[in-house]
Design a protein around this motif. Structure first.
Motif, mmCIF file in Angstrom:
data_model
loop_
_atom_site.group_PDB
_atom_site.id
_atom_site.type_symbol
_atom_site.label_atom_id
_atom_site.label_comp_id
_atom_site.label_asym_id
_atom_site.label_seq_id
_atom_site.Cartn_x
_atom_site.Cartn_y
_atom_site.Cartn_z
ATOM 1 N N GLU A 23 -12.333 15.839 60.212
ATOM 2 C CA GLU A 23 -12.001 14.631 59.654
ATOM 3 C C GLU A 23 -11.115 13.893 59.447
ATOM 4 O O GLU A 23 -11.386 13.060 59.083
ATOM 5 C CB GLU A 23 -12.430 15.516 57.484
ATOM 6 N N ALA A 24 -9.581 14.868 59.079
ATOM 7 C CA ALA A 24 -9.035 13.733 59.184
ATOM 8 C C ALA A 24 -8.215 13.391 60.290
ATOM 9 O O ALA A 24 -7.680 12.054 60.439
ATOM 10 C CB ALA A 24 -7.613 14.807 58.844
ATOM 11 N N ALA A 79 -9.605 23.846 63.397
ATOM 12 C CA ALA A 79 -10.264 22.658 63.046
ATOM 13 C C ALA A 79 -12.127 23.076 62.990
ATOM 14 O O ALA A 79 -13.305 23.316 62.117
ATOM 15 C CB ALA A 79 -10.605 21.755 63.304
ATOM 16 N N GLU A 109 -0.026 19.648 60.087
ATOM 17 C CA GLU A 109 -0.608 20.716 58.906
ATOM 18 C C GLU A 109 -1.942 19.923 58.418
ATOM 19 O O GLU A 109 -2.077 21.077 57.527
ATOM 20 C CB GLU A 109 0.993 20.870 58.148
ATOM 21 N N HIS A 110 -1.827 18.889 58.677
ATOM 22 C CA HIS A 110 -3.610 18.182 57.787
ATOM 23 C C HIS A 110 -4.386 18.144 58.740
ATOM 24 O O HIS A 110 -4.956 17.248 58.536
ATOM 25 C CB HIS A 110 -2.873 17.222 57.233
ATOM 26 N N PHE A 111 -4.735 18.674 59.735
ATOM 27 C CA PHE A 111 -4.363 18.497 61.112
ATOM 28 C C PHE A 111 -6.523 18.884 60.337
ATOM 29 O O PHE A 111 -6.214 20.139 59.923
ATOM 30 C CB PHE A 111 -4.368 19.339 62.445
ATOM 31 N N GLY A 112 -7.739 18.229 60.804
ATOM 32 C CA GLY A 112 -8.884 18.544 60.415
ATOM 33 C C GLY A 112 -9.350 17.450 61.115
ATOM 34 O O GLY A 112 -9.310 16.612 62.171
ATOM 35 N N ARG A 168 1.528 15.432 61.694
ATOM 36 C CA ARG A 168 1.393 15.315 60.460
ATOM 37 C C ARG A 168 0.242 16.880 61.106
ATOM 38 O O ARG A 168 -0.425 16.830 60.459
ATOM 39 C CB ARG A 168 0.589 15.207 59.831
ATOM 40 N N ARG A 201 -10.557 10.086 60.412
ATOM 41 C CA ARG A 201 -10.142 9.197 59.714
ATOM 42 C C ARG A 201 -8.972 8.406 60.446
ATOM 43 O O ARG A 201 -8.476 6.771 60.174
ATOM 44 C CB ARG A 201 -9.651 9.559 58.690
ATOM 45 N N GLY A 211 -2.450 8.817 58.928
ATOM 46 C CA GLY A 211 -2.382 9.156 57.843
ATOM 47 C C GLY A 211 -1.788 10.724 58.343
ATOM 48 O O GLY A 211 -1.245 11.855 57.350
ATOM 49 N N LEU A 212 -2.101 10.631 59.775
ATOM 50 C CA LEU A 212 -1.557 12.072 60.925
ATOM 51 C C LEU A 212 -0.123 11.731 61.357
ATOM 52 O O LEU A 212 0.236 12.998 62.023
ATOM 53 C CB LEU A 212 -2.856 12.785 61.868
#
Length: 303
Positions: A93-94, A231, A88-91, A86, A97, A22-23
């Motif tokens: 939790e991400a 993050a 910008e969606h980094f964290g 990606r 996953r 997803g990243l």
């Protein structure tokens, strides 16, 4: 989603894969264990690098064969996993996953996690979020409580955590340069200047090879480092109270990123944790003291 095998690396025992997450796509290397069998029949050793590295920081731990498969991941945004990452969606939790997506697509139902620096933080989160699948965690110089505080309050933390605050400021400045930022770090990394710049990371800087020093320059990803710092700033560490598996948490005795207080707080938070301070060692025990680290890992895995 599918796994696309690309080619063998220069290490004949490693197989290189591109795995979608997803990243963004992750480049993954797998070293087959001597025990044989399919991935679904065993527990893999999974290696998660820090925010200033890639899978190559674990090469010193790969010299001896293992009965288990070893999975070495270039996390999204680092190493060979930068294209299409990606951020910008980094964290946390991400990223966790993304790691579990990789392991699921490769067919591994359980894992021993070995994380260095940021990778140790990530490994502890995965153990808390997927307790039934995590057999153990080895957190090597995990950047946890102290770094989170410094990321949250950098100016107030400057006197206590100068190395991280300085690194964060440098990486933010380089990230603002766009693609020129990593190029500048690589250019500096190919000069003698890189030695003094990286000296605080090691207990014996003079003993580090030129390849190790230049590797840090090649592996630097300013935008990814900055995203990782953001993050961890407001992470809820109470999640780690639910970790069920055995945990080994180490730091070097001259570590500038992981402090004795971090190990103390880990011991107070995680139910089944062993803390170890490695003598004559800085932040990269897997590079400086690989034999010692390997002995600690074997002890953890024998529990």
């Amino acid at each position: 989603m599918s796994v696309r095998q690309v080619s063998a690396t220069r290490e004949a025992t490693l197989r290189r894969h591109i795995v979608p997450t997803g990243l963004g796509s992750c480049t993954v290397r797998v070293q087959q264990g001597t025990g044989g069998g399919s991935p679904a029949s065993g527990t893999a050793e999974v290696y998660l690098h820090g925010a200033a590295g890639s899978w190559t920081t674990f090469e010193p731990l790969l010299s001896d064969a293992s009965p288990r498969d070893r999975v070495l991941i270039d996390l999204p945004g680092w190493g060979e996993s930068t294209k299409g990452a990606r951020l910008e969606h980094f964290g946390i939790e991400a990223m966790a996953r993304a790691v579990t997506e990789v392991l699921a697509l490769l067919g591994y139902p359980q894992w021993h996690l070995v994380g260095h620096s940021m990778g140790g933080f990530l490994a502890l989160h995965i153990a808390a979020a997927w307790p039934e699948r995590t057999a153990s965690v080895a957190a090597i110089s995990a950047t946890t409580f102290g770094v989170s505080e410094a990321a949250r309050k950098p100016l107030l933390s400057l006197s206590r955590f100068p190395a991280f605050v300085g690194m964060r400021l440098l990486m933010r400045s380089l990230a603002a340069l766009g693609p020129a930022g990593p190029a500048l770090v690589r250019a500096v990394g190919a000069t003698p200047v890189m030695g003094p710049l990286t000296a605080p990371l090691f207990a014996d800087p003079a003993g580090m090879s030129e390849g190790v020093i230049r590797g840090l320059g090649r592996g630097a990803r300013p935008a990814s480092f900055s995203a990782a710092a953001r993050a961890v700033a407001h992470y809820d560490f109470d999640q780690w109270r639910g970790i069920r598996c055995p945990v080994l948490a180490t730091r070097g005795d001259t570590d500038v990123f992981t402090f004795p207080s971090d190990l103390d707080r880990l011991a107070a938070t995680i139910p089944n944790v062993r803390t170890v301070t490695i003598p004559r060692c800085g932040h990269f025990a897997n590079v400086e003291q690989p034999e010692h680290v390997q002995q600690l890992l074997e002890g953890l895995w024998s529990l």
